[in-house]
Write an enzyme that holds these catalytic residues in place. Structure first.
Site, PDB file in Angstrom:
ATOM      1  N   LYS A   1      -0.534  23.846 -23.235  1.00 20.97           N
ATOM      2  CA  LYS A   1      -0.489  23.136 -21.949  1.00 20.97           C
ATOM      3  C   LYS A   1       0.192  23.945 -20.845  1.00 20.97           C
ATOM      4  O   LYS A   1      -0.128  23.787 -19.672  1.00 20.97           O
ATOM      5  CB  LYS A   1       0.176  21.771 -22.103  1.00 20.97           C
ATOM      6  CG  LYS A   1      -0.736  20.752 -22.781  1.00 20.97           C
ATOM      7  CD  LYS A   1      -0.230  19.336 -22.597  1.00 20.97           C
ATOM      8  CE  LYS A   1      -1.207  18.334 -23.190  1.00 20.97           C
ATOM      9  NZ  LYS A   1      -1.155  18.325 -24.670  1.00 20.97           N
TER      10      LYS A   1
ATOM     11  N   GLU B   1       1.578  12.245 -14.508  1.00 21.24           N
ATOM     12  CA  GLU B   1       1.892  11.249 -15.527  1.00 21.24           C
ATOM     13  C   GLU B   1       1.904  11.962 -16.864  1.00 21.24           C
ATOM     14  O   GLU B   1       1.392  13.066 -17.000  1.00 21.24           O
ATOM     15  CB  GLU B   1       0.830  10.146 -15.549  1.00 21.24           C
ATOM     16  CG  GLU B   1      -0.515  10.574 -16.117  1.00 21.24           C
ATOM     17  CD  GLU B   1      -1.325  11.420 -15.155  1.00 21.24           C
ATOM     18  OE1 GLU B   1      -1.130  11.294 -13.933  1.00 21.24           O
ATOM     19  OE2 GLU B   1      -2.136  12.241 -15.634  1.00 21.24           O
TER      20      GLU B   1
ATOM     21  N   SER C   1      -3.512  24.799 -31.313  1.00 19.10           N
ATOM     22  CA  SER C   1      -3.120  24.532 -29.923  1.00 19.10           C
ATOM     23  C   SER C   1      -1.619  24.380 -29.726  1.00 19.10           C
ATOM     24  O   SER C   1      -1.120  24.604 -28.626  1.00 19.10           O
ATOM     25  CB  SER C   1      -3.836  23.281 -29.413  1.00 19.10           C
ATOM     26  OG  SER C   1      -3.635  22.195 -30.298  1.00 19.10           O
TER      27      SER C   1
HETATM   28  C1  LIG Z   1      -2.100  17.676 -25.497  1.00 22.45           C
HETATM   29  C2  LIG Z   1      -2.421  18.422 -26.708  1.00 22.45           C
HETATM   30  C3  LIG Z   1      -3.739  18.476 -27.218  1.00 22.45           C
HETATM   31  C4  LIG Z   1      -4.869  17.686 -26.647  1.00 22.45           C
HETATM   32  O1  LIG Z   1      -5.181  17.936 -25.324  1.00 22.45           O
HETATM   33  P1  LIG Z   1      -6.450  18.796 -24.884  1.00 22.45           P
HETATM   34  O2  LIG Z   1      -6.481  18.629 -23.414  1.00 22.45           O
HETATM   35  O3  LIG Z   1      -7.655  18.193 -25.558  1.00 22.45           O
HETATM   36  O4  LIG Z   1      -6.229  20.173 -25.327  1.00 22.45           O
HETATM   37  C5  LIG Z   1      -3.986  19.269 -28.323  1.00 22.45           C
HETATM   38  N1  LIG Z   1      -2.987  19.963 -28.924  1.00 22.45           N
HETATM   39  C6  LIG Z   1      -1.714  19.936 -28.468  1.00 22.45           C
HETATM   40  C7  LIG Z   1      -0.693  20.737 -29.178  1.00 22.45           C
HETATM   41  C8  LIG Z   1      -1.396  19.172 -27.342  1.00 22.45           C
HETATM   42  O5  LIG Z   1      -0.122  19.148 -26.906  1.00 22.45           O
END
Ligand SMILES: *Cc1c(COP(=O)(O)O)cnc(C)c1O
Length: 411
Positions: free
Chosen positions: A104, A126, A391
Site C-alpha cells: 500500500k 478513510e 502483498s
Molecule cells: C489491503 C491489502 C490487500 C488488498 O487490497 P488490494 O487493493 O486488493 O491490493 C492485500 N494485501 C495486503 C497485505 C493488504 O494490506
C-alpha cells in the site's frame, strides 16, 4: 495474447488508452461524485496528468522508492514449499519487504508526492482494517503533511494496533459513529471532510477504486511491482512465469502485478476471498457473486443485498472484505484477459502455515490467498512456474491466527 480472445485490444499500448479521458475502462469506472466535488476531482486529474510525466516528479519518486521504501523488493523462489507441494515451482514477489510491510505504501508515497507538488497541506482518507491509514500516515509524516483518517468506531475497536501506529505517526484518527460504524460510513465521512477542505487538502483512496482519477493513479503508482517482478523473474530463470496471481480486495496489489504481463503469454489470475462459503455476507468474492452497479463513485462489479445496496462482505483477511472491485478488473475480465478464482478462509490459513513453516515467511492473511491459489495450481500443473504476489507480511495477523487456529504444529 490472441486478439480474438481479448476483443481486439492491443496490449502493447494498453496503458496509454485505458482508462479513457473520462476515466472509463470500457463501460467500467467513471466519476460519479456529488456536483460540489466535481471541481476537486478535476483538479486532481489535471494535476496528475501534468505532473506525472515530469522528469523531476519521476526522479523524486524513484529516489523515494529506493532510499525510503527499500525497493526493489526481491522475487524469491520457494524451493521447499514447491517440493513439499509437489508440482510447479512457486515464486513470490516480496511486497512484504516494502517499508511498512505491504504494497500500500507504493501508491501512498505517490499520492503524497502529488500532494506536495499541488501545494496541499493535508491528506484525508478513510480506512477499514487500518492498513491504508497506516501507509498514508507514513507518507504524510515523510512529506510533513497533516493527515486525517476516518475510521468506523467498530473498526477502531477491532484494529487497535493500527490505530496506535497512525496516532504515533502524527495522524488524526476521526471516529465515525454513524450507521454500522464501519468502512462505508467512514467513506462518507471522509468525503464530507474533503468537501469542506478541498482547497487545502487532497483525498487519497486506498486501492484502485473510487472516482476517476484514482483507479488510474493507484494503478500507475503500483505498477512498479510487476515491472520489477517481470525483470527479476527473467533474470532468475531466463523465461516468463506461466501464471501470475495476486489476491484481490479492491484490486491494487494485483493491478500492480498485472500490467507488466498483459502483453505476454502469461495467465493472469485474481484471487478473491470465499470466506466461509457462498452465502450473502459470508465472502467478499465480488467477481464470483457480484453484479454491475455504481458504488463509492464508480461503475463496476459489486456484491449487492436484496435492496441493491452494497452487501456486507466477509473474509478472514480484513483487507479483502470489500464488497466491490476496481473497475479495471471488471474490464480485464470482460475482455477475457484476466480470470478470477476463489480461495476459502481455511485454504488461506493453511497456506499461511505452510509458507511460514516451509520458508520462514509469515505472510499477511490477504497474501495467503494468493499463496493458496499458487499451491493449488502448482499441483494441477505439475511443471512450470507460478509467480504470486506476497502483498504484505503477517505480523499483524499472528495473534489472531494463534488464537483461532493455533500454531500449525499439526499441519
Ligand atoms: C489491503 C491489502 C490487500 C488488498 O487490497 P488490494 O487493493 O486488493 O491490493 C492485500 N494485501 C495486503 C497485505 C493488504 O494490506
Amino acid at each position: 495474447m490472441e486478439n480474438q480472445e481479448t476483443k481486439g485490444i492491443d496490449f502493447r499500448c494498453y496503458l496509454r488508452h485505458y482508462p479513457d479521458a473520462q476515466g472509463y475502462f470500457g463501460r467500467f469506472g467513471g466519476a460519479y461524485v456529488p456536483a460540489e466535488l466535481e471541481p476537486a476531482f478535476k483538479e486532481i486529474t489535471q494535476a496528475y496528468h501534468s505532473i506525472c510525466h515530469s522528469a523531476q516528479f519521476i526522479n523524486e519518486l524513484r529516489r523515494i522508492r529506493r532510499e525510503f521504501q527499500g525497493r526493489p523488493t526481491p522475487v524469491y523462489h520457494c524451493e521447499r514449499l514447491s517440493r513439499l507441494n509437489g508440482g510447479a515451482q512457486i515464486y513470490l514477489k516480496r511486497e512484504d519487504l516494502n517499508h511498512t510491510g505491504a504494497h500500500k505504501l507504493n501508491h501512498c508515497m505517490g499520492e503524497g508526492l502529488l500532494a506536495k507538488y499541488m501545494g496541499k497541506k493535508k491528506m484525508i482518507a478513510e480506512t477499514g482494517a487500518g492498513q491504508h491509514g497506516v501507509a498514508l500516515a507514513t507518507a504524510a509524516a515523510y512529506f510533513g503533511l497533516e493527515c486525517e483518517i476516518h475510521m468506523g468506531e467498530v473498526d477502531i475497536a477491532k484494529q487497535a494496533p493500527n490505530v496506535t501506529r497512525m496516532r504515533m505517526l502524527g495522524a488524526k484518527v476521526v471516529c465515525v459513529t454513524k450507521g454500522q460504524k464501519t468502512l462505508k460510513e467512514a467513506v462518507d465521512s471522509a468525503f464530507e471532510a474533503y468537501l469542506r477542505d478541498y482547497k487545502t487538502a487532497i483525498y487519497c483512496i486506498g486501492s484502485v477504486l473510487g472516482p476517476h482519477p484514482f483507479p488510474l493513479m493507484v494503478r500507475d503508482f503500483q505498477k512498479v511491482v510487476g515491472d520489477e517482478a517481470r525483470e527479476q523473474f527473467i533474470e532468475m530463470t531466463g523465461i516468463l512465469p506461466d501464471v501470475v496471481c495476486a489476491a484481490v480486495g479492491g484490486g491494487s496489489n494485483s493491478m500492480g502485478m498485472f500490467p507488466a504481463f498483459l502483453n505476454d503469454p502469461v495467465e493472469l489470475v485474481g484471487v478473491e476471498p470465499l470466506g466461509r462459503g457462498d452465502g450473502v455476507g459470508e465472502n467478499a468474492a465480488t467477481m464470483a457473486f457480484g453484479t454491475e452497479g455504481v458504488m463509492h463513485g464508480f461503475n463496476s462489479i459489486m456484491l449487492k443485498d436484496t435492496n441493491g445496496e452494497p452487501a456486507p462482505a466477509y473474509s478472514v483477511a480484513s483487507g479483502l472484505d470489500y464488497p466491490g472491485v476496481g473497475p479495471e478488473h471488471a474490464f480485464l475480465r470482460d475482455v477475457g484477459r484476466v480470470s478470477y478464482a476463489t480461495v476459502s478462509d481455511d485454504e488461506a490459513v493453511d497456506a499461511f502455515f505452510k509458507l511460514t513453516r516451509c520458508e520462514g515467511i509469515i505472510p499477511a492473511l490477504e497474501s495467503a490467498h494468493a499463496v493458496a491459489y499458487a499451491m493449488r495450481r502448482a499441483k494441477e500443473m505439475g511443471t512450470g512456474a507460478i509467480l504470486a504476489n506476497c502483498s504484505g507480511r503477517g505480523d499483524k495477523d499472528v495473534d489472531f491466527v494463534a488464537e483461532h487456529y493455533g500454531f500449525g504444529e499439526d499441519r
